[in-house]
Scaffold this motif. Structure first.
Motif, PDB file in Angstrom:
ATOM      1  N   PRO A  49       0.807  -1.232   0.000  1.00 36.20           N
ATOM      2  CA  PRO A  49       0.000   0.000   0.000  1.00 36.20           C
ATOM      3  C   PRO A  49       0.841   1.283   0.000  1.00 36.20           C
ATOM      4  CG  PRO A  49      -0.861  -1.531   1.608  1.00 36.20           C
ATOM      5  CD  PRO A  49       0.445  -2.083   1.136  1.00 36.20           C
ATOM      6  N   ILE A  50       1.882   1.323   0.820  1.00 39.13           N
ATOM      7  CA  ILE A  50       2.706   2.537   0.881  1.00 39.13           C
ATOM      8  C   ILE A  50       3.456   2.735  -0.424  1.00 39.13           C
ATOM      9  CG2 ILE A  50       4.670   3.614   2.050  1.00 39.13           C
ATOM     10  CD1 ILE A  50       3.664   2.287   4.634  1.00 39.13           C
ATOM     11  N   SER A  66      -5.796  11.861  -3.060  1.00 36.61           N
ATOM     12  CA  SER A  66      -6.997  11.117  -2.655  1.00 36.61           C
ATOM     13  C   SER A  66      -7.141   9.833  -3.470  1.00 36.61           C
ATOM     14  CB  SER A  66      -8.241  11.977  -2.831  1.00 36.61           C
ATOM     15  OG  SER A  66      -8.196  13.079  -1.966  1.00 36.61           O
ATOM     16  N   LEU A  67      -6.931   9.932  -4.771  1.00 35.75           N
ATOM     17  CA  LEU A  67      -7.031   8.748  -5.615  1.00 35.75           C
ATOM     18  C   LEU A  67      -5.891   7.770  -5.321  1.00 35.75           C
ATOM     19  CD1 LEU A  67      -8.112  10.269  -9.040  1.00 35.75           C
ATOM     20  CD2 LEU A  67      -9.506   8.984  -7.409  1.00 35.75           C
ATOM     21  N   ALA A  68      -4.702   8.300  -5.074  1.00 34.58           N
ATOM     22  CA  ALA A  68      -3.576   7.432  -4.740  1.00 34.58           C
ATOM     23  C   ALA A  68      -3.812   6.732  -3.396  1.00 34.58           C
ATOM     24  CB  ALA A  68      -2.284   8.234  -4.699  1.00 34.58           C
ATOM     25  N   GLY A  69      -4.398   7.429  -2.437  1.00 37.29           N
ATOM     26  CA  GLY A  69      -4.739   6.825  -1.145  1.00 37.29           C
ATOM     27  C   GLY A  69      -5.817   5.767  -1.291  1.00 37.29           C
ATOM     28  N   ALA A  72      -4.178   2.716  -2.643  1.00 33.43           N
ATOM     29  CA  ALA A  72      -3.433   2.036  -1.582  1.00 33.43           C
ATOM     30  C   ALA A  72      -4.383   1.243  -0.678  1.00 33.43           C
ATOM     31  CB  ALA A  72      -2.640   3.050  -0.763  1.00 33.43           C
ATOM     32  N   ALA A  73      -5.549   1.794  -0.396  1.00 34.61           N
ATOM     33  CA  ALA A  73      -6.529   1.092   0.440  1.00 34.61           C
ATOM     34  C   ALA A  73      -7.054  -0.151  -0.270  1.00 34.61           C
ATOM     35  CB  ALA A  73      -7.673   2.028   0.803  1.00 34.61           C
TER      36      ALA A  73
END
Length: 107
Positions: A49-50, A66-69, A72-73
């Motif tokens: 994820p990171i 936000s999209l990258a987070g 990752a989720a």
């Protein structure tokens, strides 16, 4: 006051412990391959994820964190679901082989 007579034929708890000859089970509680799988999936839960966040934030999503987070989720959930599937399949193969660990006997 009542007193209890000690009968020679009776054994005390300490005497009974000396005569009990049970086999000692020194095998590990968890097999090594299970621990290695757990460590591998733990590392994957941290790295994937990171790593995906930092790789996609500027290259794929053009700075939209936000999209990258979100990505990752999603990947964290994929790793978790994969771990669950691997654990269930391993348990099913143990049941088919008949190598289910023995439960401890209670006295």
């Amino acid at each position: 006051m009542a007193t209890r007579r000690i009968v020679q034929s009776e054994r005390t708890i300490l005497d009974q412990d000396d005569t009990a000859e049970e086999k000692s089970n020194t095998s590990p509680a968890v097999p090594k391959d299970v621990i290695f799988k757990l460590l591998g999936f733990t590392a994957a839960m941290v790295v994937i994820p990171i790593g995906s966040y930092f790789l996609t934030v500027h290259k794929v999503f053009n700075g939209n964190s936000s999209l990258a987070g979100g990505m990752a989720a999603v990947l964290a959930n994929v790793v978790l679901i994969t771990y669950i599937i691997v654990a269930v399949k391993e348990d099913q193969t143990d049941l088919k082989k008949g190598t289910k660990p023995e439960s401890k006997k209670t006295q």
